[in-house]
Structures are given as C-alpha cells and as structure tokens.
Design a protein around this motif. Structure first.
Motif, PDB file in Angstrom:
ATOM      1  N   ILE A 252       0.836  -1.209   0.000  1.00  7.78           N
ATOM      2  CA  ILE A 252       0.000   0.000   0.000  1.00  7.78           C
ATOM      3  C   ILE A 252       0.871   1.259   0.000  1.00  7.78           C
ATOM      4  O   ILE A 252       0.604   2.219  -0.728  1.00  7.78           O
ATOM      5  N   TYR A 253       1.908   1.239   0.820  1.00 11.58           N
ATOM      6  CA  TYR A 253       2.825   2.385   0.871  1.00 11.58           C
ATOM      7  C   TYR A 253       3.454   2.649  -0.491  1.00 11.58           C
ATOM      8  O   TYR A 253       3.562   3.803  -0.934  1.00 11.58           O
ATOM      9  N   PHE A 254       3.854   1.576  -1.173  1.00 14.62           N
ATOM     10  CA  PHE A 254       4.472   1.738  -2.490  1.00 14.62           C
ATOM     11  C   PHE A 254       3.483   2.316  -3.485  1.00 14.62           C
ATOM     12  O   PHE A 254       3.817   3.239  -4.253  1.00 14.62           O
ATOM     13  N   TRP A 255       2.269   1.805  -3.504  1.00 21.26           N
ATOM     14  CA  TRP A 255       1.275   2.296  -4.461  1.00 21.26           C
ATOM     15  C   TRP A 255       0.911   3.752  -4.203  1.00 21.26           C
ATOM     16  O   TRP A 255       0.681   4.522  -5.134  1.00 21.26           O
ATOM     17  N   ILE A 256       0.837   4.147  -2.960  1.00 19.44           N
ATOM     18  CA  ILE A 256       0.465   5.529  -2.642  1.00 19.44           C
ATOM     19  C   ILE A 256       1.541   6.508  -3.109  1.00 19.44           C
ATOM     20  O   ILE A 256       1.242   7.640  -3.506  1.00 19.44           O
ATOM     21  N   THR A 257       2.797   6.083  -3.067  1.00 23.17           N
ATOM     22  CA  THR A 257       3.879   6.984  -3.462  1.00 23.17           C
ATOM     23  C   THR A 257       3.998   7.139  -4.978  1.00 23.17           C
ATOM     24  O   THR A 257       4.778   7.979  -5.438  1.00 23.17           O
ATOM     25  N   GLN A 258       3.267   6.335  -5.754  1.00 27.36           N
ATOM     26  CA  GLN A 258       3.327   6.445  -7.209  1.00 27.36           C
ATOM     27  C   GLN A 258       2.500   7.640  -7.701  1.00 27.36           C
ATOM     28  O   GLN A 258       1.545   8.059  -7.032  1.00 27.36           O
ATOM     29  N   SER A 259       2.855   8.166  -8.846  1.00 30.62           N
ATOM     30  CA  SER A 259       2.167   9.353  -9.373  1.00 30.62           C
ATOM     31  C   SER A 259       0.912   9.007 -10.167  1.00 30.62           C
ATOM     32  O   SER A 259       0.021   9.835 -10.301  1.00 30.62           O
ATOM     33  N   ARG A 260       0.799   7.798 -10.696  1.00 28.70           N
ATOM     34  CA  ARG A 260      -0.347   7.422 -11.534  1.00 28.70           C
ATOM     35  C   ARG A 260      -1.570   7.137 -10.669  1.00 28.70           C
ATOM     36  O   ARG A 260      -1.488   6.444  -9.652  1.00 28.70           O
ATOM     37  N   GLU A 261      -2.718   7.643 -11.112  1.00 22.58           N
ATOM     38  CA  GLU A 261      -3.950   7.530 -10.339  1.00 22.58           C
ATOM     39  C   GLU A 261      -4.389   6.071 -10.177  1.00 22.58           C
ATOM     40  O   GLU A 261      -5.014   5.708  -9.169  1.00 22.58           O
ATOM     41  N   GLU A 262      -4.064   5.226 -11.164  1.00 20.34           N
ATOM     42  CA  GLU A 262      -4.474   3.817 -11.071  1.00 20.34           C
ATOM     43  C   GLU A 262      -3.884   3.143  -9.848  1.00 20.34           C
ATOM     44  O   GLU A 262      -4.521   2.288  -9.216  1.00 20.34           O
ATOM     45  N   PHE A 263      -2.657   3.509  -9.498  1.00 16.94           N
ATOM     46  CA  PHE A 263      -2.032   2.913  -8.314  1.00 16.94           C
ATOM     47  C   PHE A 263      -2.724   3.390  -7.036  1.00 16.94           C
ATOM     48  O   PHE A 263      -2.799   2.647  -6.055  1.00 16.94           O
ATOM     49  N   HIS A 264      -3.223   4.618  -7.033  1.00 19.76           N
ATOM     50  CA  HIS A 264      -3.933   5.108  -5.849  1.00 19.76           C
ATOM     51  C   HIS A 264      -5.230   4.343  -5.634  1.00 19.76           C
ATOM     52  O   HIS A 264      -5.616   4.059  -4.500  1.00 19.76           O
ATOM     53  N   LEU A 265      -5.905   4.007  -6.734  1.00 17.08           N
ATOM     54  CA  LEU A 265      -7.117   3.191  -6.610  1.00 17.08           C
ATOM     55  C   LEU A 265      -6.786   1.803  -6.084  1.00 17.08           C
ATOM     56  O   LEU A 265      -7.523   1.238  -5.263  1.00 17.08           O
ATOM     57  N   LEU A 266      -5.669   1.255  -6.566  1.00 15.09           N
ATOM     58  CA  LEU A 266      -5.227  -0.046  -6.048  1.00 15.09           C
ATOM     59  C   LEU A 266      -4.938   0.027  -4.552  1.00 15.09           C
ATOM     60  O   LEU A 266      -5.307  -0.874  -3.789  1.00 15.09           O
ATOM     61  N   ALA A 267      -4.283   1.102  -4.127  1.00 15.58           N
ATOM     62  CA  ALA A 267      -3.971   1.257  -2.704  1.00 15.58           C
ATOM     63  C   ALA A 267      -5.246   1.333  -1.867  1.00 15.58           C
ATOM     64  O   ALA A 267      -5.337   0.727  -0.793  1.00 15.58           O
ATOM     65  N   ALA A 268      -6.248   2.072  -2.365  1.00 13.43           N
ATOM     66  CA  ALA A 268      -7.514   2.180  -1.627  1.00 13.43           C
ATOM     67  C   ALA A 268      -8.188   0.814  -1.509  1.00 13.43           C
ATOM     68  O   ALA A 268      -8.723   0.461  -0.448  1.00 13.43           O
ATOM     69  N   ALA A 269      -8.179   0.043  -2.601  1.00 14.45           N
ATOM     70  CA  ALA A 269      -8.793  -1.290  -2.555  1.00 14.45           C
ATOM     71  C   ALA A 269      -8.023  -2.205  -1.591  1.00 14.45           C
ATOM     72  O   ALA A 269      -8.638  -2.994  -0.846  1.00 14.45           O
ATOM     73  N   ALA A 270      -6.690  -2.107  -1.600  1.00 16.37           N
ATOM     74  CA  ALA A 270      -5.898  -2.939  -0.674  1.00 16.37           C
ATOM     75  C   ALA A 270      -6.133  -2.527   0.779  1.00 16.37           C
ATOM     76  O   ALA A 270      -6.141  -3.373   1.683  1.00 16.37           O
TER      77      ALA A 270
END
Length: 296
Positions: A252-270
C-alpha cells in the motif's frame, strides 16, 4: 422523602451546585466520541468509495505489476502477510504466555531482577515499531545471517508484539481469583497442576483477546518491514521462511507513493482488504471474550 424515590431525582440533587461543570464534562465526552467516530467513518467512506471500482478478483488473484496497474494485484502481498502473521503467532504467543505465567505464578517480586524484567517489559511496549526493524536488521539479518526473508520479518514483528502479549496474559492470569488457586492447592494439587487445570482455563478468554489484538497490530505494521527491505515488487508467493516477501502495508505504501492515479485506486482497494482483516480479527476477539468470559 418523596423526591428521593427516583434515581434521576437523586442524581439531580447530588449534582446541585455544580450543574455547569457536569454539563460541560458530559458535552466534552459526547464531542470526543462523535469526533472519533466521525473521523473513522470519513476514512472508511473515503477508502471504500475510492477503491470500490478496483475491488475485484484481480486484486487477490494477480501479482503486482509496475507497468500495467489496471491488471496488477496484491496476491504476493496478501500471502506474505499471512506468512508473517502465522509465524509471528507461532513465535510470540507461546513465549509471551509462558513468560506471563512465570512472572505471575513463580517469580519472586522481592528480587531485583524480576522487578527489572517487569519494568523493561512495560517500557518495551511503548517503543516505536521502527526501532524493532532496526534491531532486526542489525542483529537477526546481519549478525545471525538469517537474511531478509519471511523469518526475519516475522521475528521483528514477534519482538514488537511480545510485550503486548505478556502484559495481556498477565492481566488475564491476575484476574483469576486467588480462592481458585487456594482451593486447588488445598485439595492436594501441585502448583503446576493448579496452573494447568484451573488458572489457565479461566484465563484463556483474556489471553486469547490480548493475543488477537496483538496480532492485529502486527498485521498493520509497515515501518519495521520497510527497514528490513520488504520488497514492493514480488511476482511470486513465498514458499519457505527464507524467501523474499512483501506485505499488504508495504505494498500500500508503495502504491500511494506512485504518481499514476491507477495505483492510488489499487492502494484504496488494498486498504479495504486490510481493514476487513483487522475488523475480522477484532470481532473474533470480542466474540471470544463475550463467549468464554467468566464472572466470579
């Protein structure tokens, strides 16, 4: 006499002369409760509404991907988390419960070294989790040469939750009335038989509740695992205790630090999966306590 026949009237009379402070205190209590619940509800709504669109089978069936976030999943992180929690339970729970039995039933509290042990256990429970990660990195991974696999991560988390398990188990054992011990000893049982057959069964609800809450903390910790080099891109599930691993908080920490919005959605789901696991474990602790708790 008529005025004192109802409890509410008695309470009003007892509070006479200081109603303002009483009302302010009550308002402060209610406000604190509302703020805490409101903040929790806001976080849950934000995460669920944001991650709901990505909360599907791809999340737990697919491996992480850096190039294709629309097809990425967190299977290796979920499996790694299960490995960590399982090993942490195997190492921390027996050690913590046995230590609590010794301190409550056998240790002489007039001895200085027993008092030092008790003081250190209480202090260790308040140490930041990242310190345990640094300790595991310096001693377990490098000095002992166990590397950066699942075993090292689980040992770091075991050290983290061990004081919590000891304190919870001691409180549960201490809550067993002395009359039960005295009755068992009076009937000819040895100290160990008294502990094994009388004290421990009566203390199990409290011990189980504390153990589950301790493991709930371990499942959400990211700092010690990041220090230990838990990988954020592991396209395989660990098959042994020495394999490299990932975990849900780290992913989750890794996905949140990414700039692409798709990773932020993945982090929220995780985060939704992680919250579901935590709520499930806390619910189990409450059920165990309510079902097996005995009142003396």
């Amino acid at each position: 006499m008529t005025l004192l026949t109802t409890p509410k009237t008695a309470v009003r009379l007892a509070a006479k002369g200081r109603p303002l402070r009483e009302h302010l205190f009550k308002v402060a209590l209610v406000a604190s409760l509302v703020i805490a619940l409101g903040f929790l509800a806001l976080v849950l709504y934000s995460m669920v509404s944001k991650g709901l669109g990505r909360f599907d089978s791809r999340l737990w069936e697919n491996m992480p991907s850096i190039r294709r976030p629309e097809a990425a999943g967190a299977q290796s992180a979920i499996v790694g988390t299960m490995w960590l929690v399982g090993l942490t339970a195997v190492m921390a729970l027996p050690t913590g419960i046995l230590a609590a039995i010794y301190l409550e039933e056998y240790a002489d509290r007039t001895r200085w070294y027993n008092r030092v042990i008790e003081l250190n256990i209480q202090n260790l429970a308040a140490i930041p989790s990242i310190i345990y990660g640094i300790l595991a990195l310096g001693i377990i991974a490098r000095v002992l040469g166990l590397g950066f696999g699942v075993l090292t991560g689980a040992m770091a988390l075991s050290l983290l939750v061990l004081p919590i398990v000891i304190i919870a188990a001691r409180e549960a054992i201490r809550a067993v009335p002395p009359s039960i011990r005295e009755g068992s000893l009076a009937l000819g049982a040895t100290q160990w038989q008294t502990i094994y057959r009388q004290v421990l069964p009566a203390a199990i609800p409290g011990i189980a509740t504390g153990a589950i809450l301790a493991l709930s903390r371990a499942i959400g910790e990211a700092a010690p695992l990041i220090v230990l080099g838990a990988a954020t891109f592991v396209p395989f599930n660990p098959s042994s205790v020495f394999d490299r691993f990932s975990a849900l908080p780290v992913q989750i920490y890794f996905w949140i630090t990414q700039s692409r919005e798709e990773f932020h959605l993945l982090a929220a789901a995780a985060i939704v999966i992680l919250l579901a696991l935590l709520l499930l474990m806390n619910s189990a602790a409450i059920l165990l306590r309510n079902r097996y708790q005995k009142r003396y």
